[in-house]
Design a protein around this motif. Structure first.
Motif, short mmCIF file in Angstrom:
data_model
loop_
_atom_site.label_atom_id
_atom_site.label_comp_id
_atom_site.label_asym_id
_atom_site.label_seq_id
_atom_site.Cartn_x
_atom_site.Cartn_y
_atom_site.Cartn_z
N PHE A 9 11.47 22.74 -25.00
CA PHE A 9 12.08 23.61 -23.99
C PHE A 9 10.98 24.29 -23.17
CE2 PHE A 9 11.74 26.04 -27.95
CZ PHE A 9 11.08 27.20 -27.55
N PHE A 11 8.96 27.37 -21.07
CA PHE A 11 8.78 28.82 -21.07
C PHE A 11 7.64 29.18 -20.13
CE2 PHE A 11 5.74 27.51 -24.25
CZ PHE A 11 4.73 28.47 -24.27
N GLN A 379 11.54 32.92 -27.25
CA GLN A 379 12.86 32.70 -26.69
C GLN A 379 13.08 33.55 -25.45
OE1 GLN A 379 15.18 30.39 -27.54
NE2 GLN A 379 13.70 29.59 -29.02
N ARG A 382 11.73 31.92 -22.32
CA ARG A 382 12.29 30.63 -21.90
C ARG A 382 12.67 30.68 -20.42
NH1 ARG A 382 15.63 27.35 -26.44
NH2 ARG A 382 16.02 26.07 -24.61
#
Length: 385
Positions: A9, A11, A379, A382
């Motif tokens: 993912f 970031f 997180q 992100r």
């Protein structure tokens, strides 16, 4: 210990100031995190810092983007490795090379995550998996980006005041500015500081590049990185230069390294884990350089803490990686040890700052990459939400 999942993912990190170099179109601080999970809940972290506008000589190596890296990890590389033993890192590299041509940034991110997980399984830091450390710290070179001369001088002087002994000065857009800047920095900083000019292929070919390098030498430069593009032209500059010439764009992997040596196109290599596709490929380049009595550095696109930790382990474990490393000093917000030196981001994804002494990053001795990733903070950074 079998791999059960590999995910990726994007970031981003907040930068301390704008940093750029010749030919750079995007912004610093955009990454892909790769998470490898094994049986018994062991998690390894990897990172890619892809750039679509940066590659090898004459397009020999292609750029990558955040989206292409995620696509390759999620849908090509990851599925091919599920069920493999996490310690079979050489076989994993073979599998990735079989299922995908190129895409070295994506492969590197997976490689870093595998080594992190393998180290955690064995209880060993990555540098021990690479053969053990050959030095007690990794000297940091601070990158002074393309900026007006007065700002560049201020950035450089403050970095030296922080404690680093090497500066990488970005240039290649205006050679007269570069010569003037080196002259001023040498006057202000004296002979004890290493000044490395990085032209990012910007000085043209043949006689022009050689002329600029001679003028930089007269101004007090210590090394010149990638003054020209292509081995033919790099070899002309190298032959006429009295200071070491560093190959960056001209040397991505072991095949490029062989070509550089054959053509006598540089005196040193700038190694990126990403250019070589991960730890295995980077070690090949470093060991080849050692066999030819060539010094190297470890460099990159200013990674987050995950990629920086990987760079530190690699530099600790390879004798030829003796030049100061153009890498970050990673720290959470408010804990950075320096005002400027190695300080590119206002925050990072590790729980505790890396330890630095006299301008050098000290070994990360905990298992794997040796850092604790703050998953909640990661997180929050992100960029796909």
């Amino acid at each position: 210990m079998k791999i059960i999942s590999i995910t990726a993912f994007p970031f981003s990190l907040p930068t301390r100031r704008d940093f750029r170099w010749a030919g750079m179109l995007g912004n610093l601080g955009n990454f892909v995190a790769v998470r490898v999970e094994t049986e018994n809940d062991v998690v390894g972290w990897g990172e890619a810092t892809p750039l679509p506008d940066w590659g090898g000589d004459f397009g020999r190596h292609a750029g990558e983007t955040v989206k292409t890296v995620i696509e390759m990890v999620q849908n090509v590389l990851g599925p091919a490795l599920i069920g493999s033993d996490v310690s079979d890192v050489t076989r994993a590299a073979q599998i990735m090379n079989h299922v995908a041509v190129g895409n070295v940034y994506a492969k590197c991110a997976v490689s870093i995550a595998l080594y992190d997980a393998w180290g955690k399984v064995t209880g060993l830091p990555v540098y021990r998996l690479l053969g053990g450390k050959v030095r007690d710290g990794v000297a940091v070179a601070h990158m002074v980006g393309l900026m007006p001369q007065a700002e560049a001088v201020q950035e450089a002087v403050m970095a030296v005041e922080d404690g680093v002994g090497t500066l990488q000065i970005k240039g290649g857009v205006d050679s007269a500015r570069d010569i003037s800047l080196i002259t001023e920095l040498r006057r202000l900083l004296g002979d004890g500081i290493t000044l490395r000019m990085d032209a990012n292929q910007g000085y043209g070919h043949g006689k022009n590049a050689s002329r600029v390098v001679r003028q930089l030498t007269d101004a007090g430069v210590s090394l010149v990185e990638q003054p020209s593009q292509g081995l033919r032209y790099m070899s002309e500059v190298t032959a006429s230069s009295s200071v070491p010439i560093v190959a960056d764009e001209s040397c991505w992997d072991i095949h490029d390294a062989y070509d550089v040596v054959r053509e006598r196109a540089a005196d040193c290599f700038s190694i990126y884990l990403a250019k070589a596709g991960g730890f295995g490929g980077a070690c090949k380049v470093a060991d080849f350089a050692e066999s030819h009595l060539m010094a190297c550095d470890v460099n990159g696109s200013i990674e987050s803490a995950i990629g920086t930790a990987a760079n530190v382990h690699f530099a600790l474990a390879r004798p030829s990686v003796s030049l100061a490393a153009v890498i970050a000093i990673s720290a959470p917000s408010g804990t950075h040890p320096y005002r400027v030196a190695g300080h590119y981001y206002d925050d990072d994804v590790l729980a505790e700052p890396m330890t630095v002494k006299d301008g050098a990053l000290l070994p990360l001795d905990a298992p794997g990459l040796g850092i604790v990733v703050d998953e909640e903070k990661l997180q929050s950074f992100r960029s796909d939400k």
